[in-house]
Design a protein around this motif. Structure first.
Motif, PDB file in Angstrom:
ATOM      1  N   ALA A  24       0.883  -1.224  -0.030  1.00  0.00           N
ATOM      2  CA  ALA A  24      -0.050   0.026   0.112  1.00  0.00           C
ATOM      3  C   ALA A  24       0.712   1.267   0.098  1.00  0.00           C
ATOM      4  N   PRO A  25       0.783   2.177  -0.944  1.00  0.00           N
ATOM      5  CA  PRO A  25       1.603   3.367  -1.067  1.00  0.00           C
ATOM      6  C   PRO A  25       1.277   4.342  -0.115  1.00  0.00           C
ATOM      7  N   LEU A  26       2.191   4.963   0.429  1.00  0.00           N
ATOM      8  CA  LEU A  26       2.226   6.402   1.155  1.00  0.00           C
ATOM      9  C   LEU A  26       2.243   7.406   0.139  1.00  0.00           C
ATOM     10  N   SER A  27       1.892   8.523   0.424  1.00  0.00           N
ATOM     11  CA  SER A  27       1.848   9.689  -0.490  1.00  0.00           C
ATOM     12  C   SER A  27       3.157  10.511  -0.265  1.00  0.00           C
ATOM     13  N   ILE A  28       3.457  11.341  -1.146  1.00  0.00           N
ATOM     14  CA  ILE A  28       4.620  12.140  -1.191  1.00  0.00           C
ATOM     15  C   ILE A  28       4.171  13.278  -1.947  1.00  0.00           C
ATOM     16  N   ALA A  29       4.377  14.513  -1.178  1.00  0.00           N
ATOM     17  CA  ALA A  29       3.944  15.827  -2.029  1.00  0.00           C
ATOM     18  C   ALA A  29       5.336  16.657  -1.970  1.00  0.00           C
ATOM     19  N   PHE A  30       5.291  17.218  -3.360  1.00  0.00           N
ATOM     20  CA  PHE A  30       6.368  18.109  -3.456  1.00  0.00           C
ATOM     21  C   PHE A  30       5.558  19.450  -3.960  1.00  0.00           C
ATOM     22  N   TYR A  35       2.082  12.441  -5.074  1.00  0.00           N
ATOM     23  CA  TYR A  35       2.598  11.277  -5.794  1.00  0.00           C
ATOM     24  C   TYR A  35       2.126  10.182  -4.798  1.00  0.00           C
ATOM     25  N   ARG A  36       1.932   8.959  -5.244  1.00  0.00           N
ATOM     26  CA  ARG A  36       1.834   7.655  -4.544  1.00  0.00           C
ATOM     27  C   ARG A  36       3.333   7.033  -4.787  1.00  0.00           C
ATOM     28  N   ASP A  37       3.802   6.865  -3.469  1.00  0.00           N
ATOM     29  CA  ASP A  37       5.068   6.327  -3.433  1.00  0.00           C
ATOM     30  C   ASP A  37       5.475   4.895  -3.795  1.00  0.00           C
ATOM     31  N   THR A  59       5.315  13.567   3.671  1.00  0.00           N
ATOM     32  CA  THR A  59       4.774  12.486   3.357  1.00  0.00           C
ATOM     33  C   THR A  59       3.587  12.125   4.246  1.00  0.00           C
ATOM     34  N   GLY A  60       2.635  11.472   3.546  1.00  0.00           N
ATOM     35  CA  GLY A  60       1.279  11.223   4.189  1.00  0.00           C
ATOM     36  C   GLY A  60       0.953   9.576   3.983  1.00  0.00           C
ATOM     37  N   GLN A  61       0.404   9.578   5.205  1.00  0.00           N
ATOM     38  CA  GLN A  61      -0.109   7.951   5.746  1.00  0.00           C
ATOM     39  C   GLN A  61      -0.829   7.368   4.724  1.00  0.00           C
ATOM     40  N   VAL A  62      -0.646   5.883   4.826  1.00  0.00           N
ATOM     41  CA  VAL A  62      -1.892   5.283   3.858  1.00  0.00           C
ATOM     42  C   VAL A  62      -3.247   5.325   4.715  1.00  0.00           C
ATOM     43  N   THR A 266      13.614  11.247   2.844  1.00  0.00           N
ATOM     44  CA  THR A 266      13.217  12.746   2.789  1.00  0.00           C
ATOM     45  C   THR A 266      14.195  13.420   3.908  1.00  0.00           C
ATOM     46  N   HIS A 267      14.435  12.825   5.122  1.00  0.00           N
ATOM     47  CA  HIS A 267      15.247  13.446   6.314  1.00  0.00           C
ATOM     48  C   HIS A 267      16.732  12.850   6.274  1.00  0.00           C
TER      49      HIS A 267
END
Length: 281
Positions: A24-30, A35-37, A59-62, A266-267
């Motif tokens: 299940a992809p987490l999300s990533i926002a630029f 985007y779906r990881d 990054t966003g949780q599933v 990211t970190h």
């Protein structure tokens, strides 16, 4: 009746990498684009964008809906599933999985890995190994719960710049760290990221990394192990493997090397190397 293993993309497992596993992809926002990881943003493109971006992505949780949709897609009426998530202390993904699982009753069980990245990955690999041997969902859960406390995830960062961007260290500390070539060694302990030590220079950093591995009694090579790198090149990790071959020689025929994904990348930024294993004690 089949048993499905499900995880999230924070495990740094690619879509379709293992048979019988769904990710299940987490999300990533630029900026304003999300985007779906691992689905519509590859690891390679993520690092290209990370270097080009002035700020850090988020990054966003599933979501519960994300897990529910995946469960409905992969489960036949009599199937069972075990979901293994990244640490509940680092993300709400575990809670999302529990919320989705509630609609399926005893057919779906959720495990908090209390890890992330390579550590979560090897726990998922262990679960897949158990499922392949014919273990039931309850047996898989029992075994991974018993073993997850022995997982060690240790990493060496090449730069403090991305921790500075994320507000985790001050600008002055990051500048001094760059000037003095400070390489932090970090770990995941009890589900949280901790700093184990700091070394001046890459060689001392690699030595400190090995000291931490020795401190926990080394790896149990009968169980999964993983090494990882962040960024577009694995050269720093390959040098570490060569310089530390005494740890691996005669123990494993082929060391699994993977790209560390966006959740940690990211970190950590580019140039980090990490090791995950089940300790002997």
């Amino acid at each position: 009746m089949a048993l499905r293993i499900i995880t999230d993309s924070a495990s740094d497992i690619r879509q379709g990498e293992f048979e019988g596993l769904s990710v299940a992809p987490l999300s990533i926002a630029f900026g304003d684009r999300t985007y779906r990881d691992g689905v519509d943003l590859t690891g390679e493109r993520f690092y290209e964008m990370l270097v080009e971006s002035e700020g850090l992505p988020t990054t966003g949780q599933v979501t519960p809906y994300g897990f529910s949709s995946l469960l409905e897609q992969v489960l036949a009426p009599d199937d069972e599933a075990v979901i293994i998530t990244l640490s509940s202390k680092l993300s709400g993904t575990y809670q999302s999985a529990c919320a989705a699982a509630a609609a399926f009753g005893e057919r779906v069980r959720v495990v908090d890995s209390l890890s992330v990245c390579l550590g979560e990955r090897i726990l998922v690999e262990y679960a897949l190994r158990l499922a392949a041997s014919g273990a039931t969902a309850s047996e898989v859960v029992s075994e991974v719960e018993a073993r997850k406390g022995s997982i060690r995830l240790i990493a060496l960062l090449d730069t403090l710049e991305y921790l500075r961007k994320g507000g985790r260290v001050s600008g002055l500390s990051a500048s001094l760290g760059t000037m003095l070539s400070i390489k932090p060694v970090i770990a995941v302990e009890s589900g949280e990221v901790v700093v184990l030590g700091k070394a001046r220079g890459s060689k001392n950093g690699r030595n400190l990394l090995n000291e931490q591995i020795d401190r926990v009694g080394g790896a149990d090579y009968d169980l999964p192990i993983a090494l990882g790198y962040s960024g577009l090149s694995s050269s720093l990790l390959q040098k570490y493997i060569r310089d530390s071959r005494s740890l691996w020689e005669s123990q494993v025929d082929d060391l699994p090397v993977v790209m560390i994904g966006s959740t940690v990348g990211t970190h950590a930024g580019p140039g980090a190397i990490g090791v995950a294993f089940f300790s002997r004690r």
